[in-house]
Design a protein around this motif. Structure first.
Motif, PDB file in Angstrom:
ATOM      1  N   ALA A 185       6.729   5.792   0.712  1.00  0.00           N
ATOM      2  CA  ALA A 185       5.653   5.934   0.376  1.00  0.00           C
ATOM      3  C   ALA A 185       3.821   5.616   1.435  1.00  0.00           C
ATOM      4  O   ALA A 185       3.245   6.206   1.129  1.00  0.00           O
ATOM      5  CB  ALA A 185       5.238   3.551   0.523  1.00  0.00           C
ATOM      6  N   ALA A 186       4.231   5.816   2.849  1.00  0.00           N
ATOM      7  CA  ALA A 186       2.776   5.977   3.511  1.00  0.00           C
ATOM      8  C   ALA A 186       3.498   7.375   3.521  1.00  0.00           C
ATOM      9  O   ALA A 186       1.979   8.152   3.925  1.00  0.00           O
ATOM     10  CB  ALA A 186       3.579   5.447   4.820  1.00  0.00           C
ATOM     11  N   TYR A 187       4.294   8.707   3.249  1.00  0.00           N
ATOM     12  CA  TYR A 187       4.260   9.740   3.226  1.00  0.00           C
ATOM     13  C   TYR A 187       3.209  10.665   2.083  1.00  0.00           C
ATOM     14  O   TYR A 187       2.626  11.070   2.503  1.00  0.00           O
ATOM     15  CB  TYR A 187       5.903  10.019   3.264  1.00  0.00           C
ATOM     16  CG  TYR A 187       5.903  11.769   3.382  1.00  0.00           C
ATOM     17  CD1 TYR A 187       5.562  12.667   4.366  1.00  0.00           C
ATOM     18  CD2 TYR A 187       6.161  12.426   1.856  1.00  0.00           C
ATOM     19  CE1 TYR A 187       5.915  14.002   4.142  1.00  0.00           C
ATOM     20  CE2 TYR A 187       6.021  13.565   1.726  1.00  0.00           C
ATOM     21  CZ  TYR A 187       6.186  14.472   2.384  1.00  0.00           C
ATOM     22  OH  TYR A 187       6.053  15.661   2.737  1.00  0.00           O
ATOM     23  N   MET A 188       3.525   9.311   1.062  1.00  0.00           N
ATOM     24  CA  MET A 188       2.810   9.807   0.317  1.00  0.00           C
ATOM     25  C   MET A 188       1.078  10.067   0.052  1.00  0.00           C
ATOM     26  O   MET A 188       0.296  10.086  -0.509  1.00  0.00           O
ATOM     27  CB  MET A 188       3.918   8.928  -1.667  1.00  0.00           C
ATOM     28  CG  MET A 188       4.931   9.908  -1.827  1.00  0.00           C
ATOM     29  SD  MET A 188       5.304   8.902  -3.130  1.00  0.00           S
ATOM     30  CE  MET A 188       4.332   9.959  -4.387  1.00  0.00           C
ATOM     31  N   ASP A 189       1.266   8.294   0.524  1.00  0.00           N
ATOM     32  CA  ASP A 189      -0.471   8.019   0.632  1.00  0.00           C
ATOM     33  C   ASP A 189      -0.086   6.778   1.376  1.00  0.00           C
ATOM     34  O   ASP A 189      -0.239   5.708   0.880  1.00  0.00           O
ATOM     35  CB  ASP A 189      -1.043   7.781  -0.526  1.00  0.00           C
ATOM     36  CG  ASP A 189      -2.484   7.738  -0.789  1.00  0.00           C
ATOM     37  OD1 ASP A 189      -2.345   6.813   0.569  1.00  0.00           O
ATOM     38  OD2 ASP A 189      -3.076   8.023  -1.488  1.00  0.00           O
ATOM     39  N   PRO A 190      -0.427   6.494   3.209  1.00  0.00           N
ATOM     40  CA  PRO A 190      -0.766   5.249   3.567  1.00  0.00           C
ATOM     41  C   PRO A 190      -1.292   4.001   2.889  1.00  0.00           C
ATOM     42  O   PRO A 190      -1.287   3.018   2.434  1.00  0.00           O
ATOM     43  CB  PRO A 190      -1.680   6.082   4.678  1.00  0.00           C
ATOM     44  CG  PRO A 190      -0.825   8.018   5.032  1.00  0.00           C
ATOM     45  CD  PRO A 190      -0.707   7.936   3.616  1.00  0.00           C
ATOM     46  N   PHE A 191      -3.178   4.315   2.550  1.00  0.00           N
ATOM     47  CA  PHE A 191      -3.513   3.266   2.032  1.00  0.00           C
ATOM     48  C   PHE A 191      -2.393   2.880   0.957  1.00  0.00           C
ATOM     49  O   PHE A 191      -2.826   2.007   1.272  1.00  0.00           O
ATOM     50  CB  PHE A 191      -5.057   4.318   2.340  1.00  0.00           C
ATOM     51  CG  PHE A 191      -6.413   3.209   1.882  1.00  0.00           C
ATOM     52  CD1 PHE A 191      -6.009   2.080   2.410  1.00  0.00           C
ATOM     53  CD2 PHE A 191      -6.208   2.784   0.297  1.00  0.00           C
ATOM     54  CE1 PHE A 191      -7.644   0.899   2.105  1.00  0.00           C
ATOM     55  CE2 PHE A 191      -6.698   1.749  -0.075  1.00  0.00           C
ATOM     56  CZ  PHE A 191      -7.443   1.160   1.153  1.00  0.00           C
ATOM     57  N   THR A 192      -2.724   3.274   0.177  1.00  0.00           N
ATOM     58  CA  THR A 192      -1.835   3.224  -1.244  1.00  0.00           C
ATOM     59  C   THR A 192      -0.964   2.446  -0.856  1.00  0.00           C
ATOM     60  O   THR A 192      -0.650   1.527  -1.230  1.00  0.00           O
ATOM     61  CB  THR A 192      -1.722   4.532  -1.734  1.00  0.00           C
ATOM     62  OG1 THR A 192      -3.548   4.617  -2.167  1.00  0.00           O
ATOM     63  CG2 THR A 192      -1.464   3.480  -3.255  1.00  0.00           C
ATOM     64  N   ALA A 193       0.357   3.074  -0.355  1.00  0.00           N
ATOM     65  CA  ALA A 193       0.877   2.211   0.365  1.00  0.00           C
ATOM     66  C   ALA A 193       1.187   1.155   0.973  1.00  0.00           C
ATOM     67  O   ALA A 193       1.789  -0.049   0.454  1.00  0.00           O
ATOM     68  CB  ALA A 193       2.411   2.761   1.761  1.00  0.00           C
ATOM     69  N   ALA A 194       0.453   1.099   1.205  1.00  0.00           N
ATOM     70  CA  ALA A 194      -0.194  -0.610   3.046  1.00  0.00           C
ATOM     71  C   ALA A 194      -0.810  -1.632   1.016  1.00  0.00           C
ATOM     72  O   ALA A 194      -0.673  -2.581   1.248  1.00  0.00           O
ATOM     73  CB  ALA A 194      -1.191  -0.252   3.249  1.00  0.00           C
ATOM     74  N   VAL A 195      -1.542  -1.067   0.337  1.00  0.00           N
ATOM     75  CA  VAL A 195      -1.732  -2.075  -0.328  1.00  0.00           C
ATOM     76  C   VAL A 195      -1.307  -2.695  -1.551  1.00  0.00           C
ATOM     77  O   VAL A 195      -1.449  -3.447  -2.062  1.00  0.00           O
ATOM     78  CB  VAL A 195      -3.278  -1.714  -1.501  1.00  0.00           C
ATOM     79  CG1 VAL A 195      -3.823  -2.165  -2.551  1.00  0.00           C
ATOM     80  CG2 VAL A 195      -4.784  -1.441  -0.409  1.00  0.00           C
ATOM     81  N   MET A 196      -0.371  -1.394  -1.730  1.00  0.00           N
ATOM     82  CA  MET A 196       0.879  -1.432  -2.876  1.00  0.00           C
ATOM     83  C   MET A 196       1.663  -2.644  -1.952  1.00  0.00           C
ATOM     84  O   MET A 196       2.530  -3.760  -3.223  1.00  0.00           O
ATOM     85  CB  MET A 196       1.644  -0.163  -3.371  1.00  0.00           C
ATOM     86  CG  MET A 196       0.194   0.372  -4.318  1.00  0.00           C
ATOM     87  SD  MET A 196       1.208   2.182  -5.033  1.00  0.00           S
ATOM     88  CE  MET A 196       2.511   1.429  -6.183  1.00  0.00           C
ATOM     89  N   SER A 197       2.348  -2.713  -0.896  1.00  0.00           N
ATOM     90  CA  SER A 197       3.171  -3.292  -0.324  1.00  0.00           C
ATOM     91  C   SER A 197       2.819  -4.683  -0.303  1.00  0.00           C
ATOM     92  O   SER A 197       3.820  -5.555  -0.361  1.00  0.00           O
ATOM     93  CB  SER A 197       3.826  -2.602   0.617  1.00  0.00           C
ATOM     94  OG  SER A 197       2.946  -2.676   1.524  1.00  0.00           O
TER      95      SER A 197
END
Length: 244
Positions: A185-197
């Motif tokens: 997820a971080a590789y795809m989009d770090p900010f979105t990954a953080a919020v989604m997690s």
């Protein structure tokens, strides 16, 4: 060898893909199978995105998204939807009868009605989704939630596949699933990954409190319920301003 068999079992259980077919829960491979759930989600999400890319030049966005939902159901064999429907059915009977309703292979009226409403909400979210390339993250985090539920929370039945998976799932396998999910997820989009997690964790905890109160713990159907609810919440998260 056990890891490869576990990977094959994960694909067999969670998809209708015509390869990696394993139907026997060999001792020692069930923890590996659960470990690979997010990887299966990544592949399914990638296939959905690829299908959208192929169809998008020829069809309106709305039609593409509705077809995508149909493909989503077909690729997963409606497995998690079946668990969702059984959960809805069980909520409309007494607590003493709920486990029996979860085991019943038939879907009742309440399960059918509320599952239909659920699919309408999912279709509406896809309708407005523009960042289709983020779909793999939805499927990854929803299946990571299932891994976490298996590892962390009580299983209500003494036997069955779920009990075997919980018994065999090791801490390092859970950690592998989490690190794979977060890293991808971080590789795809770090900010979105953080919020989604963070959102996925909130859904996991909220679902656990609900399931513990209503059923006493998780079962196979309730893992399906958790996956579907997580997917719906994350889809709506993605259609917030700037993400959808």
């Amino acid at each position: 060898m056990k890891a490869l068999r576990g990977l094959a079992l994960a694909f067999s259980m969670l998809t209708t893909l015509p390869f990696f077919r394993v139907h026997r829960f060999f001792e020692g491979i069930n923890g590996y199978a659960v470990m690979f759930y997010p990887l299966v989600g990544a592949l399914l999400g990638g296939l959905l995105y690829l299908a959208a890319l192929i169809a998008d030049p020829y069809l309106p966005h709305t039609q593409v998204m509705i077809l995508l939902l149909g493909l989503w159901v077909v690729l997963t064999g409606a497995l998690h939807l079946d668990g969702l429907a059984d959960t809805f059915d069980a909520l409309f009977v007494s607590k003493e009868r709920r486990e029996a309703v979860l085991k019943d292979p038939h879907i009742g009226a309440m399960g059918a009605i509320f599952t239909a409403l659920f699919l309408i909400l999912k279709a509406a979210a896809l309708w407005h989704l523009q960042a289709v390339w983020l779909l793999p993250l939805v499927l990854i985090f929803s299946r990571l939630n299932a891994v976490a539920a298996i590892f962390l929370f009580h299983y209500i039945r003494p036997d069955g596949m779920g009990a075997l998976a919980k018994k065999e799932l090791k801490g390092w396998q859970f950690l592998f699933a989490a690190l794979f999910s977060l890293g991808f997820a971080a590789y795809m989009d770090p900010f979105t990954a953080a919020v989604m997690s963070v959102t996925a964790v909130a859904v996991l905890l909220g679902s656990y409190l609900f399931v513990r109160r209503q059923f006493g713990g998780f079962s196979g159907d309730l893992y399906g319920f958790l996956i579907e609810v997580t997917e719906l919440v994350l889809l709506h998260l993605l259609i917030l301003k700037g993400w959808g």
